[in-house]
Design a protein around this motif. Structure first.
Motif, PDB file in Angstrom:
ATOM      1  N   GLU A 277       0.820  -1.215   0.000  1.00  0.00           N
ATOM      2  CA  GLU A 277       0.000   0.000   0.000  1.00  0.00           C
ATOM      3  C   GLU A 277       0.854   1.264   0.000  1.00  0.00           C
ATOM      4  O   GLU A 277       0.365   2.339  -0.372  1.00  0.00           O
ATOM      5  CB  GLU A 277      -0.936  -0.007   1.209  1.00  0.00           C
ATOM      6  N   ALA A 278       2.130   1.152   0.366  1.00  0.00           N
ATOM      7  CA  ALA A 278       3.028   2.311   0.361  1.00  0.00           C
ATOM      8  C   ALA A 278       3.619   2.584  -1.019  1.00  0.00           C
ATOM      9  O   ALA A 278       4.245   3.629  -1.230  1.00  0.00           O
ATOM     10  CB  ALA A 278       4.152   2.096   1.374  1.00  0.00           C
ATOM     11  N   VAL A 279       3.439   1.663  -1.952  1.00  0.00           N
ATOM     12  CA  VAL A 279       4.044   1.815  -3.281  1.00  0.00           C
ATOM     13  C   VAL A 279       3.336   2.900  -4.083  1.00  0.00           C
ATOM     14  O   VAL A 279       2.121   2.857  -4.268  1.00  0.00           O
ATOM     15  CB  VAL A 279       3.990   0.477  -4.057  1.00  0.00           C
ATOM     16  N   ARG A 280       4.098   3.860  -4.546  1.00  0.00           N
ATOM     17  CA  ARG A 280       3.599   4.907  -5.442  1.00  0.00           C
ATOM     18  C   ARG A 280       4.795   5.710  -5.936  1.00  0.00           C
ATOM     19  O   ARG A 280       5.847   5.732  -5.288  1.00  0.00           O
ATOM     20  CB  ARG A 280       2.592   5.823  -4.737  1.00  0.00           C
ATOM     21  N   PRO A 281       4.662   6.368  -7.068  1.00  0.00           N
ATOM     22  CA  PRO A 281       5.778   7.164  -7.580  1.00  0.00           C
ATOM     23  C   PRO A 281       6.212   8.227  -6.571  1.00  0.00           C
ATOM     24  O   PRO A 281       5.384   8.833  -5.883  1.00  0.00           O
ATOM     25  CB  PRO A 281       5.198   7.805  -8.845  1.00  0.00           C
ATOM     26  N   GLY A 282       7.518   8.440  -6.483  1.00  0.00           N
ATOM     27  CA  GLY A 282       8.063   9.465  -5.601  1.00  0.00           C
ATOM     28  C   GLY A 282       8.445   8.986  -4.222  1.00  0.00           C
ATOM     29  O   GLY A 282       9.115   9.715  -3.483  1.00  0.00           O
ATOM     30  N   VAL A 283       8.023   7.779  -3.850  1.00  0.00           N
ATOM     31  CA  VAL A 283       8.420   7.201  -2.569  1.00  0.00           C
ATOM     32  C   VAL A 283       9.807   6.582  -2.734  1.00  0.00           C
ATOM     33  O   VAL A 283      10.124   6.011  -3.778  1.00  0.00           O
ATOM     34  CB  VAL A 283       7.396   6.132  -2.127  1.00  0.00           C
ATOM     35  N   THR A 284      10.654   6.703  -1.727  1.00  0.00           N
ATOM     36  CA  THR A 284      11.980   6.091  -1.826  1.00  0.00           C
ATOM     37  C   THR A 284      11.884   4.573  -1.680  1.00  0.00           C
ATOM     38  O   THR A 284      10.978   4.049  -1.020  1.00  0.00           O
ATOM     39  CB  THR A 284      12.928   6.626  -0.744  1.00  0.00           C
ATOM     40  N   MET A 335       8.709   0.514 -12.749  1.00  0.00           N
ATOM     41  CA  MET A 335       9.642  -0.288 -11.970  1.00  0.00           C
ATOM     42  C   MET A 335       8.919  -1.542 -11.479  1.00  0.00           C
ATOM     43  O   MET A 335       7.726  -1.500 -11.153  1.00  0.00           O
ATOM     44  CB  MET A 335      10.163   0.488 -10.758  1.00  0.00           C
ATOM     45  N   CYS A 336       9.641  -2.657 -11.415  1.00  0.00           N
ATOM     46  CA  CYS A 336       9.061  -3.921 -10.960  1.00  0.00           C
ATOM     47  C   CYS A 336       9.985  -4.540  -9.910  1.00  0.00           C
ATOM     48  O   CYS A 336      11.205  -4.614 -10.118  1.00  0.00           O
ATOM     49  CB  CYS A 336       8.892  -4.888 -12.130  1.00  0.00           C
ATOM     50  N   PHE A 337       9.397  -5.004  -8.804  1.00  0.00           N
ATOM     51  CA  PHE A 337      10.221  -5.542  -7.722  1.00  0.00           C
ATOM     52  C   PHE A 337       9.382  -6.414  -6.813  1.00  0.00           C
ATOM     53  O   PHE A 337       8.142  -6.407  -6.874  1.00  0.00           O
ATOM     54  CB  PHE A 337      10.868  -4.418  -6.918  1.00  0.00           C
ATOM     55  N   SER A 338      10.073  -7.162  -5.968  1.00  0.00           N
ATOM     56  CA  SER A 338       9.383  -8.015  -5.001  1.00  0.00           C
ATOM     57  C   SER A 338       9.118  -7.259  -3.716  1.00  0.00           C
ATOM     58  O   SER A 338       9.826  -6.318  -3.358  1.00  0.00           O
ATOM     59  CB  SER A 338      10.217  -9.259  -4.693  1.00  0.00           C
ATOM     60  N   ILE A 339       8.077  -7.703  -3.006  1.00  0.00           N
ATOM     61  CA  ILE A 339       7.842  -7.300  -1.614  1.00  0.00           C
ATOM     62  C   ILE A 339       7.724  -8.603  -0.846  1.00  0.00           C
ATOM     63  O   ILE A 339       6.769  -9.361  -1.034  1.00  0.00           O
ATOM     64  CB  ILE A 339       6.580  -6.442  -1.458  1.00  0.00           C
ATOM     65  N   GLU A 340       8.710  -8.884   0.031  1.00  0.00           N
ATOM     66  CA  GLU A 340       8.787 -10.218   0.640  1.00  0.00           C
ATOM     67  C   GLU A 340       9.294 -10.191   2.079  1.00  0.00           C
ATOM     68  O   GLU A 340      10.353 -10.745   2.383  1.00  0.00           O
ATOM     69  CB  GLU A 340       9.659 -11.132  -0.200  1.00  0.00           C
ATOM     70  N   PRO A 341       8.557  -9.558   2.985  1.00  0.00           N
ATOM     71  CA  PRO A 341       8.981  -9.609   4.390  1.00  0.00           C
ATOM     72  C   PRO A 341       8.869 -11.025   4.939  1.00  0.00           C
ATOM     73  O   PRO A 341       8.120 -11.862   4.422  1.00  0.00           O
ATOM     74  CB  PRO A 341       7.986  -8.662   5.067  1.00  0.00           C
ATOM     75  N   ARG A 352       7.285 -16.420   5.222  1.00  0.00           N
ATOM     76  CA  ARG A 352       7.545 -15.345   4.260  1.00  0.00           C
ATOM     77  C   ARG A 352       6.387 -15.297   3.262  1.00  0.00           C
ATOM     78  O   ARG A 352       5.843 -16.343   2.897  1.00  0.00           O
ATOM     79  CB  ARG A 352       8.868 -15.566   3.523  1.00  0.00           C
ATOM     80  N   ILE A 353       6.025 -14.089   2.845  1.00  0.00           N
ATOM     81  CA  ILE A 353       5.007 -13.873   1.817  1.00  0.00           C
ATOM     82  C   ILE A 353       5.599 -12.915   0.797  1.00  0.00           C
ATOM     83  O   ILE A 353       6.094 -11.847   1.166  1.00  0.00           O
ATOM     84  CB  ILE A 353       3.704 -13.298   2.407  1.00  0.00           C
ATOM     85  N   GLU A 354       5.540 -13.284  -0.483  1.00  0.00           N
ATOM     86  CA  GLU A 354       6.196 -12.483  -1.525  1.00  0.00           C
ATOM     87  C   GLU A 354       5.308 -12.354  -2.756  1.00  0.00           C
ATOM     88  O   GLU A 354       4.782 -13.345  -3.265  1.00  0.00           O
ATOM     89  CB  GLU A 354       7.514 -13.133  -1.925  1.00  0.00           C
ATOM     90  N   ASP A 355       5.207 -11.126  -3.239  1.00  0.00           N
ATOM     91  CA  ASP A 355       4.594 -10.837  -4.534  1.00  0.00           C
ATOM     92  C   ASP A 355       5.558  -9.994  -5.352  1.00  0.00           C
ATOM     93  O   ASP A 355       6.338  -9.200  -4.801  1.00  0.00           O
ATOM     94  CB  ASP A 355       3.301 -10.025  -4.384  1.00  0.00           C
ATOM     95  N   ILE A 356       5.479 -10.123  -6.670  1.00  0.00           N
ATOM     96  CA  ILE A 356       6.114  -9.167  -7.569  1.00  0.00           C
ATOM     97  C   ILE A 356       5.089  -8.069  -7.855  1.00  0.00           C
ATOM     98  O   ILE A 356       3.925  -8.352  -8.147  1.00  0.00           O
ATOM     99  CB  ILE A 356       6.549  -9.838  -8.880  1.00  0.00           C
ATOM    100  N   GLY A 363       0.095   4.354  -7.860  1.00  0.00           N
ATOM    101  CA  GLY A 363       0.208   3.371  -6.788  1.00  0.00           C
ATOM    102  C   GLY A 363       1.017   2.177  -7.235  1.00  0.00           C
ATOM    103  O   GLY A 363       2.104   2.323  -7.776  1.00  0.00           O
ATOM    104  N   GLY A 364       0.468   0.998  -6.997  1.00  0.00           N
ATOM    105  CA  GLY A 364       1.151  -0.222  -7.395  1.00  0.00           C
ATOM    106  C   GLY A 364       0.165  -1.268  -7.838  1.00  0.00           C
ATOM    107  O   GLY A 364      -1.033  -1.189  -7.530  1.00  0.00           O
ATOM    108  N   ALA A 365       0.640  -2.262  -8.574  1.00  0.00           N
ATOM    109  CA  ALA A 365      -0.190  -3.383  -9.011  1.00  0.00           C
ATOM    110  C   ALA A 365       0.604  -4.662  -8.827  1.00  0.00           C
ATOM    111  O   ALA A 365       1.820  -4.694  -9.036  1.00  0.00           O
ATOM    112  CB  ALA A 365      -0.606  -3.218 -10.470  1.00  0.00           C
ATOM    113  N   ARG A 366      -0.078  -5.720  -8.417  1.00  0.00           N
ATOM    114  CA  ARG A 366       0.573  -7.009  -8.188  1.00  0.00           C
ATOM    115  C   ARG A 366       0.593  -7.853  -9.464  1.00  0.00           C
ATOM    116  O   ARG A 366      -0.369  -7.862 -10.225  1.00  0.00           O
ATOM    117  CB  ARG A 366      -0.163  -7.789  -7.096  1.00  0.00           C
ATOM    118  N   PHE A 367       1.686  -8.601  -9.635  1.00  0.00           N
ATOM    119  CA  PHE A 367       1.738  -9.637 -10.655  1.00  0.00           C
ATOM    120  C   PHE A 367       1.456 -11.006 -10.051  1.00  0.00           C
ATOM    121  O   PHE A 367       1.363 -11.988 -10.785  1.00  0.00           O
ATOM    122  CB  PHE A 367       3.106  -9.649 -11.344  1.00  0.00           C
ATOM    123  N   ASN A 368       1.378 -11.093  -8.729  1.00  0.00           N
ATOM    124  CA  ASN A 368       0.968 -12.321  -8.045  1.00  0.00           C
ATOM    125  C   ASN A 368      -0.297 -12.024  -7.264  1.00  0.00           C
ATOM    126  O   ASN A 368      -0.348 -11.059  -6.501  1.00  0.00           O
ATOM    127  CB  ASN A 368       2.057 -12.819  -7.093  1.00  0.00           C
TER     128      ASN A 368
END
Length: 378
Positions: A277-284, A335-341, A352-356, A363-368
């Motif tokens: 939910e934190a994914v969006r343009p301009g966020v580090t 940009m495309c990346f994983s989120i996997e805490p 562990r739970i991971e999506d690309i 914002g962001g969109a999931r590929f998983n």
């Protein structure tokens, strides 16, 4: 190209490769480089479509520089393969012959007092050879000088990543139907590899099956441990489909989970959701890591989250950008990346739970898109 896993990808054209190299020239100029040297590996595949049949000691390199036509230097015996690559018409091809000095051949292409980015996959012997042939030339790692070279995907690349993600999701849906209890981790890993291929992957890169205490090792390789009733099992798997990566993780439980497994799984689920939910343009990039880590730390498991929150993905499953403390680069659309805490309790279990995901305009969109809830398997 559509996002369905069965869609046939649009082939990359010579114009696509030429456009990538033109963009690379612009980026190199902005970074103060006189050019870029690319050796066999993901950078070369992305720029030319050329993947040498064997990674040998023979020097192969692409030079991309301002005001010159891109040139691919290859051993003469590999010239036919280079000429058959998808992007071959976008480059000039030069060759060298066994028994001659490849670094002398390369030096004729390079400015003798220049500063060049060089791909991280370059062999040390080749870099040392270039330095000996051109002692006044300086070289810089591409991961530092041009880390975002492959980070922003075009529509075709996004479609391939979406298809790979859908195939990984289909693999997960099927693996939930197999028996876990009484079988070895390697047996389930073989099922994962078979399913990835059945759903369209041409290459399987990893099938992590970490059962019980093995799940507390984030990069555990499936072994001969027999999975037991009550085990939490970390499933992390992926590879290449249409030349682009998949990578997803879910944690399942064999039979009814303990209260502790349920609690830890829910914390990880909340951390993964908060980071998405934190994914969006301009966020580090580091902010994505901070958001996930804050949820886990607040729940008392901060010291058990022992890796970065994510990594980029494309023609290889790990590439920039990285979601890690200290990475102040801003997220950009495409940009495309994983989120996997994850949380790892040594000697007991891990989750562990991971999506690309990809960054969109707002914002962001999931590929998983498989269920994040803890699934029960037999």
């Amino acid at each position: 190209m559509t996002a369905g896993m069965n869609a046939v990808p649009i082939p990359f054209t010579s114009g696509d490769y030429a456009a990538r190299m033109a963009r690379l020239v612009d980026d190199a100029l902005e970074a103060g480089l006189d050019g870029v040297i690319v050796t066999p590996g993901p950078d070369l595949v992305w720029l030319t479509g050329y993947r040498p049949t064997a990674m040998t000691e023979r020097l192969t390199m692409l030079l991309v520089a301002p005001h010159t036509h891109p040139t691919l230097l290859v051993p003469i015996l590999e010239r036919p393969d280079a000429e058959a690559a998808d992007g071959a018409t976008a480059v000039g091809i030069a060759d060298w012959t066994d028994g001659t000095d490849p670094y002398e051949a390369a030096s004729r292409l390079l400015r003798p007092d220049g500063r060049f980015g060089i791909s991280d996959s370059a062999w040390a012997m080749h870099l040392l050879g270039l330095q000996a042939a051109l002692p006044d030339t300086r070289f810089a790692s591409l991961s530092h000088s041009l880390p975002m070279m492959r980070a922003l995907k075009d529509d075709n690349e996004l479609g391939r990543l979406a298809a790979a993600g859908a195939a990984a999701d289909a693999t997960y849906a099927e693996i939930l139907k197999v028996r876990f209890a009484g079988r070895r981790e390697t047996d389930v890993a073989a099922d994962l590899a078979r399913l990835l291929r059945e759903f369209g992957h041409e290459q399987v890169d990893f099938t992590v099956v970490g059962s019980g205490p093995n799940g507390a090792n984030p990069h555990h390789e499936a072994g001969d441990r027999v999975i037991e009733h009550g085990d939490a099992v970390v499933l992390d798997f992926g590879g290449l489909m249409h030349g682009y990566g998949s990578d997803t993780t879910r944690t399942v439980c064999v039979g009814e989970p303990s209260a502790e497994v349920l609690e830890v799984h829910e914390i990880v689920r909340q951390a993964q959701q908060a980071a998405f939910e934190a994914v969006r343009p301009g966020v580090t990039c580091q902010e994505i890591d901070r958001v996930a880590r804050a949820v886990i730390t607040e729940a008392g498991y901060g010291e058990q989250f022992i890796h970065r929150t994510g990594h980029g993905i494309g023609v290889t499953t790990h590439e920039p950008p990285y979601m890690v403390e200290g990475e102040e680069r801003l997220l950009q659309p495409r940009m495309c990346f994983s989120i996997e805490p994850g949380i790892y309790l040594k000697g007991r279990f891990g989750v562990r739970i991971e999506d690309i995901v990809t960054v969109t305009d707002d914002g962001g969109a999931r590929f998983n898109n498989t269920d994040h809830a803890l699934q029960i398997v037999e």
